[in-house]
Design a protein around this motif. Structure first.
Motif, PDB file in Angstrom:
ATOM      1  N   VAL A  64       0.562  -1.341  -0.080  1.00  0.00           N
ATOM      2  CA  VAL A  64       0.126   0.298   0.109  1.00  0.00           C
ATOM      3  C   VAL A  64       0.657   0.975   0.155  1.00  0.00           C
ATOM      4  CG1 VAL A  64      -1.318   1.325   0.813  1.00  0.00           C
ATOM      5  CG2 VAL A  64      -1.698  -1.269   1.192  1.00  0.00           C
ATOM      6  N   PRO A  65       1.291   2.151  -0.631  1.00  0.00           N
ATOM      7  CA  PRO A  65       1.451   3.117  -0.791  1.00  0.00           C
ATOM      8  C   PRO A  65       1.032   4.138  -0.142  1.00  0.00           C
ATOM      9  CG  PRO A  65       0.382   2.820  -2.637  1.00  0.00           C
ATOM     10  CD  PRO A  65       0.139   2.148  -1.804  1.00  0.00           C
ATOM     11  N   LYS A  66       2.155   4.425   0.689  1.00  0.00           N
ATOM     12  CA  LYS A  66       1.602   5.786   2.388  1.00  0.00           C
ATOM     13  C   LYS A  66       2.081   6.559   1.799  1.00  0.00           C
ATOM     14  CE  LYS A  66       0.338   3.620   5.770  1.00  0.00           C
ATOM     15  NZ  LYS A  66      -0.459   3.440   5.877  1.00  0.00           N
ATOM     16  N   ALA A  67       3.149   6.733   2.017  1.00  0.00           N
ATOM     17  CA  ALA A  67       3.549   8.828   1.643  1.00  0.00           C
ATOM     18  C   ALA A  67       4.832   9.066   0.171  1.00  0.00           C
ATOM     19  CB  ALA A  67       3.962   9.127   2.779  1.00  0.00           C
ATOM     20  N   SER A  68       5.204   9.504  -0.210  1.00  0.00           N
ATOM     21  CA  SER A  68       6.238  10.581  -0.174  1.00  0.00           C
ATOM     22  C   SER A  68       6.773  12.035  -0.890  1.00  0.00           C
ATOM     23  CB  SER A  68       5.925  10.460  -1.996  1.00  0.00           C
ATOM     24  OG  SER A  68       5.302  10.585  -2.679  1.00  0.00           O
ATOM     25  N   ILE A  69       8.372  12.203  -0.974  1.00  0.00           N
ATOM     26  CA  ILE A  69       8.227  13.983  -0.997  1.00  0.00           C
ATOM     27  C   ILE A  69       9.466  13.552  -2.477  1.00  0.00           C
ATOM     28  CG2 ILE A  69       8.199  13.678   1.751  1.00  0.00           C
ATOM     29  CD1 ILE A  69      11.408  12.635   1.745  1.00  0.00           C
ATOM     30  N   SER A  70       9.198  14.927  -2.467  1.00  0.00           N
ATOM     31  CA  SER A  70       9.836  15.382  -3.864  1.00  0.00           C
ATOM     32  C   SER A  70      12.241  16.249  -3.238  1.00  0.00           C
ATOM     33  CB  SER A  70       9.428  16.201  -4.855  1.00  0.00           C
ATOM     34  OG  SER A  70       8.284  15.671  -4.818  1.00  0.00           O
ATOM     35  N   HIS A  71      12.793  15.818  -4.411  1.00  0.00           N
ATOM     36  CA  HIS A  71      14.030  16.180  -4.374  1.00  0.00           C
ATOM     37  C   HIS A  71      13.919  17.566  -5.448  1.00  0.00           C
ATOM     38  CE1 HIS A  71      16.916  14.725  -0.677  1.00  0.00           C
ATOM     39  NE2 HIS A  71      15.527  14.172  -0.702  1.00  0.00           N
ATOM     40  N   VAL A  87      13.106   9.072   7.749  1.00  0.00           N
ATOM     41  CA  VAL A  87      14.471   8.905   6.669  1.00  0.00           C
ATOM     42  C   VAL A  87      15.170   9.592   6.326  1.00  0.00           C
ATOM     43  CG1 VAL A  87      13.884   7.869   4.248  1.00  0.00           C
ATOM     44  CG2 VAL A  87      12.238   7.128   6.260  1.00  0.00           C
ATOM     45  N   PHE A  88      16.294   9.433   5.966  1.00  0.00           N
ATOM     46  CA  PHE A  88      16.893  10.370   5.509  1.00  0.00           C
ATOM     47  C   PHE A  88      16.994   9.827   4.024  1.00  0.00           C
ATOM     48  CE2 PHE A  88      18.146   9.994   9.724  1.00  0.00           C
ATOM     49  CZ  PHE A  88      17.974  11.363  10.312  1.00  0.00           C
ATOM     50  N   SER A  89      17.465  10.991   2.901  1.00  0.00           N
ATOM     51  CA  SER A  89      17.559  10.716   1.834  1.00  0.00           C
ATOM     52  C   SER A  89      18.227  12.116   0.997  1.00  0.00           C
ATOM     53  CB  SER A  89      16.636  10.710   1.182  1.00  0.00           C
ATOM     54  OG  SER A  89      15.797  12.070   1.155  1.00  0.00           O
ATOM     55  N   GLY A  90      19.367  11.281   0.403  1.00  0.00           N
ATOM     56  CA  GLY A  90      20.545  12.472  -0.744  1.00  0.00           C
ATOM     57  C   GLY A  90      20.439  12.602  -1.556  1.00  0.00           C
ATOM     58  N   GLY A  91      20.750  13.263  -2.975  1.00  0.00           N
ATOM     59  CA  GLY A  91      20.782  13.399  -4.083  1.00  0.00           C
ATOM     60  C   GLY A  91      21.847  14.390  -5.000  1.00  0.00           C
ATOM     61  N   CYS A  92      21.243  14.367  -5.959  1.00  0.00           N
ATOM     62  CA  CYS A  92      22.276  15.240  -6.565  1.00  0.00           C
ATOM     63  C   CYS A  92      21.992  17.213  -6.730  1.00  0.00           C
ATOM     64  CB  CYS A  92      22.205  15.283  -8.195  1.00  0.00           C
ATOM     65  SG  CYS A  92      22.580  13.546  -8.915  1.00  0.00           S
ATOM     66  N   ASP A  93      20.592  17.380  -6.233  1.00  0.00           N
ATOM     67  CA  ASP A  93      20.579  18.234  -4.935  1.00  0.00           C
ATOM     68  C   ASP A  93      21.484  18.836  -4.004  1.00  0.00           C
ATOM     69  OD1 ASP A  93      19.698  16.680  -3.065  1.00  0.00           O
ATOM     70  OD2 ASP A  93      17.468  17.981  -3.496  1.00  0.00           O
ATOM     71  N   LYS A  94      22.749  17.726  -3.643  1.00  0.00           N
ATOM     72  CA  LYS A  94      23.197  18.286  -2.470  1.00  0.00           C
ATOM     73  C   LYS A  94      23.142  18.577  -1.100  1.00  0.00           C
ATOM     74  CE  LYS A  94      25.967  20.476  -6.235  1.00  0.00           C
ATOM     75  NZ  LYS A  94      26.512  21.768  -7.181  1.00  0.00           N
ATOM     76  N   GLN A  95      21.916  17.817  -1.125  1.00  0.00           N
ATOM     77  CA  GLN A  95      21.574  17.729   0.349  1.00  0.00           C
ATOM     78  C   GLN A  95      20.739  17.414   0.532  1.00  0.00           C
ATOM     79  OE1 GLN A  95      17.569  20.404   0.555  1.00  0.00           O
ATOM     80  NE2 GLN A  95      17.646  20.560  -1.028  1.00  0.00           N
ATOM     81  N   HIS A 113      25.566  18.876   0.599  1.00  0.00           N
ATOM     82  CA  HIS A 113      27.443  18.780   0.318  1.00  0.00           C
ATOM     83  C   HIS A 113      27.635  20.019  -0.704  1.00  0.00           C
ATOM     84  CE1 HIS A 113      29.691  15.494   2.167  1.00  0.00           C
ATOM     85  NE2 HIS A 113      28.848  15.843   2.511  1.00  0.00           N
ATOM     86  N   ASP A 114      29.225  19.956  -1.547  1.00  0.00           N
ATOM     87  CA  ASP A 114      28.982  20.927  -2.468  1.00  0.00           C
ATOM     88  C   ASP A 114      28.961  20.406  -4.005  1.00  0.00           C
ATOM     89  OD1 ASP A 114      29.765  23.206  -0.962  1.00  0.00           O
ATOM     90  OD2 ASP A 114      31.851  22.349  -0.499  1.00  0.00           O
ATOM     91  N   ALA A 115      28.852  18.532  -3.957  1.00  0.00           N
ATOM     92  CA  ALA A 115      28.535  18.050  -4.655  1.00  0.00           C
ATOM     93  C   ALA A 115      27.396  17.054  -4.769  1.00  0.00           C
ATOM     94  CB  ALA A 115      30.130  17.384  -5.540  1.00  0.00           C
ATOM     95  N   PRO A 116      27.279  16.467  -5.448  1.00  0.00           N
ATOM     96  CA  PRO A 116      26.131  15.416  -5.054  1.00  0.00           C
ATOM     97  C   PRO A 116      26.312  14.164  -4.018  1.00  0.00           C
ATOM     98  CG  PRO A 116      26.133  15.333  -7.424  1.00  0.00           C
ATOM     99  CD  PRO A 116      27.347  16.286  -6.487  1.00  0.00           C
ATOM    100  N   ILE A 117      25.172  14.479  -3.244  1.00  0.00           N
ATOM    101  CA  ILE A 117      25.528  12.924  -2.474  1.00  0.00           C
ATOM    102  C   ILE A 117      25.032  11.549  -2.800  1.00  0.00           C
ATOM    103  CG2 ILE A 117      24.609  12.211   0.504  1.00  0.00           C
ATOM    104  CD1 ILE A 117      23.945  15.746   0.703  1.00  0.00           C
ATOM    105  N   LYS A 118      26.169  10.902  -2.930  1.00  0.00           N
ATOM    106  CA  LYS A 118      26.043   9.524  -2.794  1.00  0.00           C
ATOM    107  C   LYS A 118      25.857   8.416  -2.034  1.00  0.00           C
ATOM    108  CE  LYS A 118      26.277   6.198  -5.564  1.00  0.00           C
ATOM    109  NZ  LYS A 118      26.257   4.879  -4.692  1.00  0.00           N
ATOM    110  N   GLU A 119      26.289   8.584  -1.322  1.00  0.00           N
ATOM    111  CA  GLU A 119      25.513   7.597   0.604  1.00  0.00           C
ATOM    112  C   GLU A 119      25.688   7.832   1.581  1.00  0.00           C
ATOM    113  OE1 GLU A 119      25.590   4.303   0.237  1.00  0.00           O
ATOM    114  OE2 GLU A 119      26.447   3.893  -2.474  1.00  0.00           O
ATOM    115  N   LEU A 120      24.808   8.269   1.974  1.00  0.00           N
ATOM    116  CA  LEU A 120      24.777   8.260   4.097  1.00  0.00           C
ATOM    117  C   LEU A 120      24.073   6.341   4.771  1.00  0.00           C
ATOM    118  CD1 LEU A 120      21.391   7.998   4.019  1.00  0.00           C
ATOM    119  CD2 LEU A 120      21.452  10.039   3.144  1.00  0.00           C
ATOM    120  N   ALA A 121      24.362   6.970   5.791  1.00  0.00           N
ATOM    121  CA  ALA A 121      23.979   6.583   7.325  1.00  0.00           C
ATOM    122  C   ALA A 121      23.907   6.448   7.799  1.00  0.00           C
ATOM    123  CB  ALA A 121      25.520   5.193   7.443  1.00  0.00           C
TER     124      ALA A 121
END
Length: 289
Positions: A64-71, A87-95, A113-121
């Protein structure tokens, strides 16, 4: 190089896989299950972070889809906080966005960050978030503060990261693998060159923190022990290949109880392995998965 003994599987879908309702509209870049409930989060190249609830009714599994957010740009990575609320999420918007999913609150930006964020934990033992970027840095964040508590320079762009406290392993461009003891996170514990000849795609720390797996774009996995006395146990093996076609190993993950591990590749296949017996346990082959 060692070779795993293959186990043939007559069942074309041994895990009775199902597709989620309202799946992402573009490539999926990360998946993570809640540590506390049957919630699945996926990030994708359509700039979205989506959450589904996984439910079982007898032998039937549904979503069942519960929710979503956008970058603002495509999303590359995600993780849950250990209490299952956020939940934490990161990507090409550098945040990095912190999404209090269970409370229904709006997401907030907690890392940059000053460039895309590839990984987080999320590191519950330290109550900190660690982020790895193509700007050649690792940053540790207390989410109550706007500035990182520590910035660690890397030799090159961060491509992969795995944490099993106190062990953290970071894979960067140019085949660097940097090992950290998180009891002293400001100092590299060890730096080695990948045992694989091609670009690092993913890493996974052993559950006992005594070593790690590394996967490359060339359909190969390396099993590496940290103790110098255990180096004879290191080996590499081929996987995710079909005739002359060679596919990237995109993901590595250990089972939390049995300590077997799974690989998922660009061939649309996933396989389960036992590194101690050097055996492929089972898998699902076929493009399009």
């Amino acid at each position: 190089m060692s070779t795993f003994a293959a186990v043939s599987a007559a069942n074309p879908n041994p895990n009775k896989s199902i597709e989620v309702v309202q799946p992402p509209g573009d490539s999926v870049s990360s998946l993570c299950f809640s540590p506390k409930a049957n919630f699945l989060v996926a990030t994708s190249w359509d700039n979205q972070v989506r959450c589904w609830e996984i439910m079982r009714n007898g032998a039937t599994v549904g979503t069942v889809p519960k929710a979503s957010i956008s970058h603002d740009q495509l999303v590359l990575c995600s993780t849950w906080k250990d209490d299952g609320t956020t939940v934490f999420s990161g990507g090409c918007d550098k945040q990095v966005k912190m999404w209090p999913l269970l409370s229904g609150s709006q997401p907030t930006t907690v890392a940059m960050h000053d460039a895309p964020i590839k990984e987080l934990a999320w590191i519950p033992e330290m109550n900190l978030l660690v982020t790895g970027s193509w700007d050649k840095t690792l940053k540790y964040w207390d989410c109550r503060q706007s500035n990182p508590v520590h910035t660690q320079q890397l030799p090159d762009r961060c491509y992969a990261l795995t944490v099993r406290h106190p062990l953290m392993v970071v894979g960067t461009a140019d085949r660097n693998l940097i090992v950290f003891n998180l009891q002293n996170p400001q100092t590299e514990f060890k730096r080695i060159s990948s045992p694989l000849k091609y670009q690092t795609r993913c890493v996974a720390a052993f559950p006992d923190q005594q070593g790690f797996l590394v996967g490359s774009i060339e359909g190969r996995v390396g099993v590496h022990h940290l103790d110098d006395a255990q180096q004879s146990k290191n080996f590499t093996f081929k996987c995710h290949r079909e005739g002359n076609e060679i596919y990237s190993v995109n993901s590595l993950n250990f089972h939390p109880v049995h300590h077997t591990f799974a690989t998922a590749g660009s061939d649309g296949a996933f396989n389960f392995w036992d590194k101690d017996s050097k055996q492929r346990l089972k898998g699902r082959e076929g493009k399009g998965w």
